[in-house]
Design a protein around this motif. Sequence first.
Motif, PDB file in Angstrom:
ATOM      1  N   ALA A 183      -4.815   2.306   5.390  1.00 23.43           N
ATOM      2  CA  ALA A 183      -6.268   2.305   5.595  1.00 23.43           C
ATOM      3  C   ALA A 183      -7.013   2.374   4.263  1.00 23.43           C
ATOM      4  O   ALA A 183      -7.918   1.565   3.988  1.00 23.43           O
ATOM      5  N   GLY A 185       3.207   2.677   2.433  1.00 22.10           N
ATOM      6  CA  GLY A 185       3.452   3.521   3.591  1.00 22.10           C
ATOM      7  C   GLY A 185       2.314   3.440   4.583  1.00 22.10           C
ATOM      8  O   GLY A 185       1.159   3.193   4.220  1.00 22.10           O
ATOM      9  N   ASP A 186       2.654   3.660   5.864  1.00 26.73           N
ATOM     10  CA  ASP A 186       1.667   3.511   6.923  1.00 26.73           C
ATOM     11  C   ASP A 186       0.441   4.379   6.704  1.00 26.73           C
ATOM     12  O   ASP A 186      -0.697   3.965   7.000  1.00 26.73           O
ATOM     13  N   GLU A 187       0.641   5.585   6.205  1.00 27.70           N
ATOM     14  CA  GLU A 187      -0.474   6.512   6.050  1.00 27.70           C
ATOM     15  C   GLU A 187      -1.425   6.098   4.925  1.00 27.70           C
ATOM     16  O   GLU A 187      -2.535   6.642   4.813  1.00 27.70           O
ATOM     17  N   ARG A 188      -1.029   5.125   4.127  1.00 29.22           N
ATOM     18  CA  ARG A 188      -1.861   4.691   2.993  1.00 29.22           C
ATOM     19  C   ARG A 188      -2.481   3.314   3.212  1.00 29.22           C
ATOM     20  O   ARG A 188      -3.215   2.817   2.352  1.00 29.22           O
ATOM     21  N   TYR A 241       0.810  -1.213   0.000  1.00 30.71           N
ATOM     22  CA  TYR A 241       0.000   0.000   0.000  1.00 30.71           C
ATOM     23  C   TYR A 241       0.849   1.270   0.000  1.00 30.71           C
ATOM     24  O   TYR A 241       0.322   2.358  -0.198  1.00 30.71           O
TER      25      TYR A 241
END
Length: 290
Positions: free
Chosen positions: A20, A15-18, A13
């Motif tokens: 969700a 990166g962590d921010e993506r 996805y």
Amino acid sequence: MDTALHVADFTPYGGDERIAAGLADTARAADEAGFRTLTLMDHWFQMESMAPATDPMLDGYTALGYLAGRTEHLQLGLLVTGVTYRHPGLLAKTLATLDVLSGGRALLGIGAAWYEREHAGLGVPFPPVAERFERLEEALRVCRQMWSEDDGPFEGRHYRLAETLCRPRPLQPGGPPVLIGGMGERKTLRLVAEHAQACNLFDAGREVLAHKLQVLDRHCADVGRDPAQVERTVISGTDPLVDTDAFLASMAEYARLGISKVWVSPRGVEDLPGWVAAVGERVVPRLREL
């Protein structure tokens, strides 16, 4: 044969921010493509056998609650919950909540747990394997009592509950179906016969699976249960898009053994929603014909 999706890697996805948004897109793609079930892993660390332990890993039930609000049809569960990760009373409450919020789509996948590093890392007790199986059997009994009209105490060797109160109860009568993962002939398949609505086996080839299912049938006979009451499922490590005809031929052999659902899991795929949509177009309808 039904198709299920297992999402075990969140790095594609980007990166962590993506995570969700990417996970929601993947789940919606599976919902629209005719997949029957979506599962995540129940781990705190990524499995070292698959990728570095430091790769991102979501809490499974928090993630399923998120996906319950973004899908309409998919059955949602973990493949599989480790019995050591949660007290069974809290596990039963968590599954009841997921079932209510998803409109009756929760699945309890459960097993005896195995990943010692994450237990030690987060300070969670990791008893010997024999005790873990004892706890698994008791946890299954706790869940069934929590999801019933019996609010009374539970007295086991490892777990003691003064009240098995669970409100709201699950929407599914009797609670979410139980799937036990693993192929152990003496303990795991015996627990399937006694407590589960489904088993989940590894993609070990026709001869091995035929033998394991014969063992399961014998356990069912021993406990006086109709083997037809247990759904037989398998998790495949094969990408069905690489050689679709070969994959379907293999699944046809499994279907003849009575296996009615196969999990597929993308590996090394950058566009997970796109991969899911392609499986839905090229594979899901043909599996459904088996």
